[in-house]
Design an enzyme around this catalytic site. Structure first.
Site: not given
Ligand SMILES: NC(=O)c1ccc[n+]([C@@H]2O[C@H](COP(=O)([O-])OP(=O)(O)OC[C@H]3O[C@@H](n4cnc5c(N)ncnc54)[C@H](OP(=O)(O)O)[C@@H]3O)[C@@H](O)[C@H]2O)c1
Length: 422
Positions: A106, A205
């Site tokens: 988002k 959003k």
């Molecule tokens: N969490 C939720 O409930 C939720 C709900 C709706 C939408 N979202 C959206 O979904 C997306 C992911 O969220 P998340 O909660 O899954 O995040 P997260 O748990 O922080 O995971 C992020 C992933 O991206 C990788 N990453 C970060 N920086 C990077 C880079 N520069 N190059 C390559 N890989 C990189 C991280 O690598 P490492 O493993 O090496 O740290 C990790 O595997 C976001 O846009 C978020 O807004 C999340």
């Protein structure tokens, strides 16, 4: 999981010898990890009705995978990194290479949506982002597909589960601080919850929803937002007494030939479809003359819940069900709109107080619908509900009242949504 260990049942040819559908996965955190598991679980079923088996052909994190290689080996990229860079750069590179993309980001879409949409149109590729708004609630698809021929008048949304959880706890009697601590203990709020409680996450959003509903570009910076930090237990008490729900509401609506997009706490009349949405849930109400009103609610976050929306996007691309985003229209953004207000004044009770307050309101043409006075002497509170008035007029009246010597703390205002859409 390693970049060389694809998930989803391997690279074997699918039904009728069709090549597998290769998904390059950027990010393997909460959502990315859950997506890889879900895709593995659902691969047989997707292959059965689609003829091609989805497989994860490569994974990129901060410590593994090579972007160029993953891009060249994939039919579609799923971006679950989050943040603006390098997610933006990766999505643009993928679309320029003719690949379809899916994202849940988002922040990125609300700040660089037009650049991404234009690239998708130019290259004739699909850009899907159901999970970027309201998690598992399929509101993006509702607007893009089911209601694509329906002129939308207004969207009201509870699009941030953390704040809805906090407000639900406060309604049950908790203080703001205790409710926030409870949200953090339950895993609903991040260690740094500022984007949630300030309303900025919901604003991102609503910018995306406004673009979908009205076709006009809306940047996160165009959305006026307020959060929930200033709400007090007394506001909840008055909400209960008046039979109103208190929610953080995002609104995107047509106003005077333009579009208004905003996020703020609001009292909702008891029968409003969003008034009964409690806990970490999200819900969105779409209003249009043609359909009256459609409300959808469900989990707004969570790894597996969000992953299911991401996988739905992947399947939609596989089945050819999605089209490139439409070119933008140019509608003006309207900032000053009419709202009804709840006004809370902490005053010293002496003769002339009510007259001075009503005079300040009257001078700005704010008319009062109801007044409640509580307490006496040094500890009196005046609570009023106004009829709809231009927000600029209400702010001017509040500014004047804040300067009165009998007003003991800054006046607080909360919008009231009380009319039903007809
Ligand atoms: N969490 C939720 O409930 C939720 C709900 C709706 C939408 N979202 C959206 O979904 C997306 C992911 O969220 P998340 O909660 O899954 O995040 P997260 O748990 O922080 O995971 C992020 C992933 O991206 C990788 N990453 C970060 N920086 C990077 C880079 N520069 N190059 C390559 N890989 C990189 C991280 O690598 P490492 O493993 O090496 O740290 C990790 O595997 C976001 O846009 C978020 O807004 C999340």
């Amino acid at each position: 999981m390693s970049a060389s260990a694809p998930n989803g049942g391997g690279d074997r040819a699918g039904v009728g010898g069709k090549a597998p559908f290769r998904v390059g996965l950027l990010g393997h955190g909460t959502v990315g990890g859950a997506f890889a598991v879900l895709l593995g679980e659902r691969a047989d079923e997707i292959e059965r009705f689609n003829g091609r088996r989805p497989v994860i052909s490569g994974v990129l994190t901060r410590t593994q995978g090579d972007f160029e290689r993953i891009l060249s080996e994939a039919d579609l990229l799923v971006e679950l990194i989050g943040g603006v860079e390098p997610a933006r750069e990766y999505l643009l590179a993928a679309m320029r290479a003719g690949k379809d993309v899916v994202s849940a980001n988002k922040q990125l879409l609300s700040q660089h949506g037009e650049e991404l949409f234009e690239t998708a149109r130019e290259r004739g590729v699909r850009l899907r982002f159901e999970a970027a708004v309201a998690g598992a609630v399929p509101v993006v698809r509702l607007l893009e597909e089911s209601l694509s021929a329906t002129p939308i008048e207004r969207i009201h949304g509870i699009v941030n589960g953390t704040t809805n959880f906090i407000l639900t706890e406060m309604t049950a009697g908790a203080s703001y601080e205790d409710a926030l601590a409870q949200a953090q203990r339950s895993g609903y709020a991040e260690a740094d919850p500022s984007d949630d409680v300030s309303g900025r996450d919901a604003a991102a959003k609503m910018a995306i929803l406004a673009r979908l509903a009205f076709g006009t570009p809306v940047h996160l910076d165009d959305v006026r937002y307020e959060g929930i930090e200033q709400l007090r237990a007394e506001d909840m008490e008055y909400a209960r007494e008046l039979g109103l729900g208190l929610k953080l509401i995002g609104t995107a609506e047509r106003r005077h030939g333009g579009v208004s997009v905003r996020v703020h706490p609001a009292f909702l009349y008891g029968g409003h479809p969003l008034a009964s949405v409690v806990g970490p849930f999200n819900a969105v109400t779409v209003e249009s003359e043609a359909i009256t009103e459609i409300t959808m609610s469900g989990p707004g976050a969570g790894g597996r819940q969000t992953a299911s929306a991401v996988l739905g996007d992947v399947v939609s691309v596989m089945t050819g069900g999605a089209r490139p985003p439409a070119p933008p229209l140019a509608l003006p953004l309207i900032e000053d709109v009419k709202s009804a207000f709840y006004l809370y004044l902490d005053v010293v009770d002496h003769p002339g107080v009510l007259a001075a307050v009503t005079h300040a309101l009257g001078a700005q043409e704010v008319s009062i619908k109801s007044v409640v006075q509580r307490g006496l002497g040094e500890n009196a509170r005046l609570v009023m509900v106004t009829h709809p008035v231009l927000e600029s007029s209400m702010h001017a009246a509040v500014e004047e009242m804040a300067g009165f010597d009998f007003v003991r703390s800054p006046p607080r205002t909360i919008r009231v949504i009380e009319e039903e859409f007809v």
